[in-house]
Write a protein that holds these residues in place. Structure first.
Motif, PDB file in Angstrom:
ATOM      1  N   PHE A  79      -7.854  16.678 -17.648  1.00 32.15           N
ATOM      2  CA  PHE A  79      -8.501  17.516 -17.065  1.00 32.15           C
ATOM      3  C   PHE A  79      -9.155  16.860 -16.066  1.00 32.15           C
ATOM      4  N   SER A  80      -8.366  16.099 -15.563  1.00 34.28           N
ATOM      5  CA  SER A  80      -8.159  15.654 -14.631  1.00 34.28           C
ATOM      6  C   SER A  80      -7.504  15.431 -13.617  1.00 34.28           C
ATOM      7  N   PHE A  81      -6.876  15.667 -12.880  1.00 33.27           N
ATOM      8  CA  PHE A  81      -5.756  15.824 -12.248  1.00 33.27           C
ATOM      9  C   PHE A  81      -5.523  15.109 -10.872  1.00 33.27           C
ATOM     10  N   THR A  82      -5.024  14.309 -10.823  1.00 31.32           N
ATOM     11  CA  THR A  82      -4.422  13.386  -9.462  1.00 31.32           C
ATOM     12  C   THR A  82      -2.977  13.257  -8.987  1.00 31.32           C
ATOM     13  N   PRO A  83      -3.148  13.360  -7.295  1.00 32.27           N
ATOM     14  CA  PRO A  83      -1.473  13.567  -7.098  1.00 32.27           C
ATOM     15  C   PRO A  83      -0.771  12.029  -8.174  1.00 32.27           C
ATOM     16  N   SER A  84      -1.152  11.214  -8.656  1.00 30.03           N
ATOM     17  CA  SER A  84      -0.550  10.118  -9.451  1.00 30.03           C
ATOM     18  C   SER A  84       0.248  10.002 -10.284  1.00 30.03           C
ATOM     19  N   MET A  85      -0.088  12.064 -10.808  1.00 28.26           N
ATOM     20  CA  MET A  85      -0.410  12.508 -12.231  1.00 28.26           C
ATOM     21  C   MET A  85       1.268  12.775 -11.875  1.00 28.26           C
ATOM     22  N   ILE A  86       1.775  13.829 -10.658  1.00 34.27           N
ATOM     23  CA  ILE A  86       2.751  14.337 -10.685  1.00 34.27           C
ATOM     24  C   ILE A  86       4.129  13.532 -10.149  1.00 34.27           C
ATOM     25  N   LEU A  87       3.479  12.328  -9.669  1.00 31.72           N
ATOM     26  CA  LEU A  87       4.194  11.496  -9.511  1.00 31.72           C
ATOM     27  C   LEU A  87       4.980  10.636 -11.010  1.00 31.72           C
ATOM     28  N   SER A  88       4.309  10.100 -11.505  1.00 34.31           N
ATOM     29  CA  SER A  88       4.127   9.867 -13.084  1.00 34.31           C
ATOM     30  C   SER A  88       4.702  10.650 -14.114  1.00 34.31           C
ATOM     31  N   LEU A  89       5.016  12.212 -13.534  1.00 34.64           N
ATOM     32  CA  LEU A  89       5.543  12.773 -14.441  1.00 34.64           C
ATOM     33  C   LEU A  89       7.100  12.965 -14.243  1.00 34.64           C
ATOM     34  N   LEU A  90       7.163  12.701 -13.234  1.00 36.97           N
ATOM     35  CA  LEU A  90       8.008  12.924 -11.801  1.00 36.97           C
ATOM     36  C   LEU A  90       9.650  11.581 -12.703  1.00 36.97           C
ATOM     37  N   ILE A  91       8.658  10.970 -12.218  1.00 38.91           N
ATOM     38  CA  ILE A  91       9.202   9.365 -12.368  1.00 38.91           C
ATOM     39  C   ILE A  91       9.645   9.473 -14.519  1.00 38.91           C
ATOM     40  N   ALA A  92       8.917  10.124 -15.389  1.00 40.96           N
ATOM     41  CA  ALA A  92       8.778   9.846 -17.040  1.00 40.96           C
ATOM     42  C   ALA A  92      10.169  10.622 -16.825  1.00 40.96           C
ATOM     43  N   ILE A  93      10.293  12.294 -16.410  1.00 41.88           N
ATOM     44  CA  ILE A  93      11.031  13.047 -16.268  1.00 41.88           C
ATOM     45  C   ILE A  93      12.878  12.164 -16.169  1.00 41.88           C
ATOM     46  N   ILE A  94      12.655  11.442 -15.360  1.00 44.01           N
ATOM     47  CA  ILE A  94      13.974  10.976 -14.253  1.00 44.01           C
ATOM     48  C   ILE A  94      14.011  10.182 -16.127  1.00 44.01           C
ATOM     49  N   GLY A  95      12.872   9.306 -15.908  1.00 45.34           N
ATOM     50  CA  GLY A  95      13.826   7.697 -16.889  1.00 45.34           C
ATOM     51  C   GLY A  95      14.036   9.032 -17.710  1.00 45.34           C
ATOM     52  N   ASN A  96      13.340   9.528 -18.740  1.00 45.10           N
ATOM     53  CA  ASN A  96      13.821  10.150 -20.174  1.00 45.10           C
ATOM     54  C   ASN A  96      15.231  10.638 -19.973  1.00 45.10           C
ATOM     55  N   SER A  97      15.517  11.241 -19.094  1.00 46.38           N
ATOM     56  CA  SER A  97      16.673  11.920 -19.365  1.00 46.38           C
ATOM     57  C   SER A  97      17.794  10.833 -18.510  1.00 46.38           C
ATOM     58  N   PHE A  98      18.166   9.910 -17.871  1.00 47.76           N
ATOM     59  CA  PHE A  98      18.928   8.574 -17.693  1.00 47.76           C
ATOM     60  C   PHE A  98      18.517   7.787 -18.635  1.00 47.76           C
ATOM     61  N   GLY A  99      17.636   7.210 -19.796  1.00 46.01           N
ATOM     62  CA  GLY A  99      17.856   6.733 -21.628  1.00 46.01           C
ATOM     63  C   GLY A  99      18.808   7.806 -22.032  1.00 46.01           C
ATOM     64  N   ALA A 100      18.237   9.496 -22.106  1.00 41.33           N
ATOM     65  CA  ALA A 100      19.212   9.883 -22.921  1.00 41.33           C
ATOM     66  C   ALA A 100      20.576   9.919 -22.726  1.00 41.33           C
ATOM     67  N   LEU A 101      20.805   9.258 -21.233  1.00 37.19           N
ATOM     68  CA  LEU A 101      22.313  10.027 -21.080  1.00 37.19           C
ATOM     69  C   LEU A 101      23.101   8.896 -21.156  1.00 37.19           C
ATOM     70  N   VAL A 102      22.783   7.248 -20.793  1.00 35.27           N
ATOM     71  CA  VAL A 102      22.846   6.260 -21.089  1.00 35.27           C
ATOM     72  C   VAL A 102      23.677   5.775 -22.166  1.00 35.27           C
ATOM     73  N   ILE A 103      22.432   6.348 -23.287  1.00 36.23           N
ATOM     74  CA  ILE A 103      23.081   5.815 -24.952  1.00 36.23           C
ATOM     75  C   ILE A 103      24.274   7.098 -25.235  1.00 36.23           C
ATOM     76  N   ASN A 104      24.306   8.549 -24.448  1.00 35.73           N
ATOM     77  CA  ASN A 104      25.236   8.982 -24.788  1.00 35.73           C
ATOM     78  C   ASN A 104      26.268   8.875 -24.728  1.00 35.73           C
ATOM     79  N   PHE A 105      26.647   8.235 -23.563  1.00 34.69           N
ATOM     80  CA  PHE A 105      27.825   7.641 -22.239  1.00 34.69           C
ATOM     81  C   PHE A 105      28.451   5.879 -23.537  1.00 34.69           C
ATOM     82  N   ALA A 106      27.285   5.912 -23.816  1.00 32.66           N
ATOM     83  CA  ALA A 106      28.038   4.388 -24.409  1.00 32.66           C
ATOM     84  C   ALA A 106      28.456   4.684 -26.063  1.00 32.66           C
ATOM     85  N   PHE A 107      27.300   6.228 -26.720  1.00 33.11           N
ATOM     86  CA  PHE A 107      28.179   6.190 -27.869  1.00 33.11           C
ATOM     87  C   PHE A 107      29.465   6.826 -27.549  1.00 33.11           C
TER      88      PHE A 107
END
Length: 220
Positions: A183-211
């Motif tokens: 319950f301590s919201f800051t602008p950096s949370m939004i940036l951190s969340l966006l990076i996490a979404i992109i990173g999670n997606s990229f990591g999953a897709l890379v492993i899928n393509f490798a498999f």
């Protein structure tokens, strides 16, 4: 429209399961004599619930986007929004339920600060942590889908999630829960969340393509 609504409800349940896992992680980890190991031991049951109940979790679906023709961009967005909304609301509920537990709130605030301190942690570092997390979540879901033995299926799902939590990698839905709980919201949370979404997606897709590449080479 009915299909999209079912997907949304399913995504809400998945976000709730991850929220439960996040809450269990906090309650176990904040204790004075606790260690990161204890939280890592309990958090994986969130994804196991997601898999057993066959609910829709964005980080468990995005890696299979090119394998499943029914998994459209619209569906993925609905799943992501549902996951984030459920995790956010459950985090707010948790904050008010445990508002008198100052030690727990202090622990959560410190955890959130580590995940959102963009000034001291480079965006690239956050991206790599999220990428590895996405790869491990994909691996967990892949093992659940492919292993036939029920016990080994659960173990195969459990182990990758245990390691991503133990090493402190970033999962976008879990992070949303922690942010709301603090319950301590800051602008950096939004940036951190966006990076996490992109990173999670990229990591999953890379492993899928490798498999898929390994499978193609094996069959040729």
């Amino acid at each position: 429209m009915k299909t999209y609504f079912k997907t949304f409800v399913s995504s809400l349940l998945a976000g709730l399961f991850i929220g439960f896992a996040g809450l269990a992680f906090l309650l176990v980890s904040y204790l004075p004599n606790s260690s990161p190991l204890f939280g890592a031991l309990i958090f994986p049951f969130g994804l196991i619930l997601v898999c057993l109940c066959k609910t829709d979790l964005f980080t468990g679906k995005i890696g299979f986007a090119f394998n499943d023709k029914e998994l459209t961009i619209i569906k993925l967005l609905i799943i992501l929004v549902g996951n984030l909304l459920a995790a956010f609301l459950f985090g707010l509920l948790g904050h008010f339920i445990f508002s008198k537990n100052q030690d727990l709130l202090a622990f959560t605030n410190n955890l959130v600060k580590i995940k959102t301190d963009i000034l001291n942690i480079s965006s690239l570092t956050l991206f790599f942590k999220a990428t590895i997390c996405g790869a491990l979540v994909y691996l967990a879901v892949y093992l659940y889908k492919t292993i036939e033995n029920h016990l080994l299926k659960i173990i195969g799902t459990y182990i990758p999630i245990f390691f991503f939590v133990l090493f402190g990698f970033d999962h976008c839905i879990a992070n949303m829960f922690y942010f709301a709980f603090s319950f301590s919201f800051t602008p950096s949370m939004i940036l951190s969340l966006l990076i996490a979404i992109i990173g999670n997606s990229f990591g999953a897709l890379v492993i899928n393509f490798a498999f898929r590449f390994i499978s193609l080479k094996t069959n040729s």
